[in-house]
Design a protein around this motif. Sequence first.
Motif, PDB file in Angstrom:
ATOM      1  N   TYR A  36       0.843  -1.194   0.000  1.00 29.77           N
ATOM      2  CA  TYR A  36       0.000   0.000   0.000  1.00 29.77           C
ATOM      3  C   TYR A  36       0.876   1.240   0.000  1.00 29.77           C
ATOM      4  CZ  TYR A  36      -4.174  -2.672   1.336  1.00 29.77           C
ATOM      5  OH  TYR A  36      -5.236  -3.544   1.363  1.00 29.77           O
ATOM      6  N   GLN A  38       0.659   5.311   1.087  1.00 31.34           N
ATOM      7  CA  GLN A  38      -0.129   6.299   1.804  1.00 31.34           C
ATOM      8  C   GLN A  38       0.496   7.671   1.642  1.00 31.34           C
ATOM      9  OE1 GLN A  38      -0.529   5.906   6.052  1.00 31.34           O
ATOM     10  NE2 GLN A  38      -2.030   7.523   6.168  1.00 31.34           N
ATOM     11  N   LYS A  42      -4.056  11.215   3.252  1.00 32.38           N
ATOM     12  CA  LYS A  42      -4.915  10.225   2.597  1.00 32.38           C
ATOM     13  C   LYS A  42      -4.778   8.873   3.282  1.00 32.38           C
ATOM     14  CE  LYS A  42      -4.540  12.410  -1.960  1.00 32.38           C
ATOM     15  NZ  LYS A  42      -4.176  12.195  -3.396  1.00 32.38           N
ATOM     16  N   GLY A  43      -5.689   7.985   2.968  1.00 37.95           N
ATOM     17  CA  GLY A  43      -5.603   6.644   3.500  1.00 37.95           C
ATOM     18  C   GLY A  43      -4.728   5.766   2.626  1.00 37.95           C
ATOM     19  N   PRO A  44      -4.388   4.581   3.103  1.00 40.04           N
ATOM     20  CA  PRO A  44      -3.588   3.642   2.302  1.00 40.04           C
ATOM     21  C   PRO A  44      -4.277   3.306   0.981  1.00 40.04           C
ATOM     22  CG  PRO A  44      -3.704   2.925   4.582  1.00 40.04           C
ATOM     23  CD  PRO A  44      -4.692   4.033   4.434  1.00 40.04           C
ATOM     24  N   PHE A  46      -4.071   0.777  -2.411  1.00 38.42           N
ATOM     25  CA  PHE A  46      -3.525  -0.462  -2.971  1.00 38.42           C
ATOM     26  C   PHE A  46      -2.589  -0.159  -4.143  1.00 38.42           C
ATOM     27  CE2 PHE A  46      -3.880  -4.921  -4.212  1.00 38.42           C
ATOM     28  CZ  PHE A  46      -3.648  -4.873  -5.572  1.00 38.42           C
ATOM     29  N   VAL A  87       4.427   7.114   2.328  1.00 39.42           N
ATOM     30  CA  VAL A  87       4.759   6.000   3.207  1.00 39.42           C
ATOM     31  C   VAL A  87       4.243   4.726   2.545  1.00 39.42           C
ATOM     32  CG1 VAL A  87       4.428   4.932   5.466  1.00 39.42           C
ATOM     33  CG2 VAL A  87       4.640   7.418   5.273  1.00 39.42           C
ATOM     34  N   PHE A  89       3.475   0.671   2.920  1.00 42.89           N
ATOM     35  CA  PHE A  89       3.227  -0.400   3.877  1.00 42.89           C
ATOM     36  C   PHE A  89       3.143  -1.735   3.153  1.00 42.89           C
ATOM     37  CE2 PHE A  89       2.127   2.051   7.617  1.00 42.89           C
ATOM     38  CZ  PHE A  89       1.631   3.233   7.120  1.00 42.89           C
TER      39      PHE A  89
END
Lengths: 116, 115
Positions: A36, A38, A42-44, A46, A87, A89
């Motif tokens: 993911y 980010q 904002k949110g993660p 895909f 970032v 993940f």
Amino acid sequence: GESVGLHLPTLSVQEGDNSIINCAYSNSASDYFIWYKQESGKGPQFIIDIRSNMDKRQGQRVTVLLNKTVKHLSLQIAATQPGDSAVYFCAYYLWYSGGSNYKLTFGKGTLLTVNP
Amino acid sequence: EAGVTQFPSHSVIEKGQTVTLRCDPISGHDNLYWYRRVMGKEIKFLLHFVKESKQDESGMPNNRFLAERTGGTYSTLKVQPAELEDSGVYFCASSHLGGPDNEQFFGPGTRLTVL
């Protein structure tokens, strides 16, 4: 316990270079892995996934490599651009309760900074 | 198509107060998830709704946290009373179907600060 860890918390690269973000996981039973991205505020989001029956999968400018022997996952970004700064993940699905339940387990994240 | 929305984007409260976070999933998504990221740590699963039912709430930290999804549409996550360690970013995600083959779409998160 179950965990997904990262070797490098931060990574700084020059625009145009290739980036490699690494991730180690501890649960050998997982068969589905996801990366993911980010961005700030904002949110993660895909990016790309890979199943355990594969060791490599390519997308647009991104490649995910999976080494099940050493439980290692990596994300390669080709020709890194300033818009790739975020970032990243790694995550995997953990099945439990006889396979009737599952949850997404995340690593801590790596901050990628792309310098112009 | 509108994505997952969360409200508020930021909340600053004092220890002992109550806060309610809201998540509106993508329309038609039966599966709704709550996650939390405490500063410097990984994003952790809190719970999973299928429509209005709690499929899995094993990640809820303690009984100060209450999640609801009345009617199977939007969801709320209430923290009462809030403690300092509850500070973090709370993410909501939704998917049409459950399981790894169905992408979870994340909202922008609510940043909660407990003073």
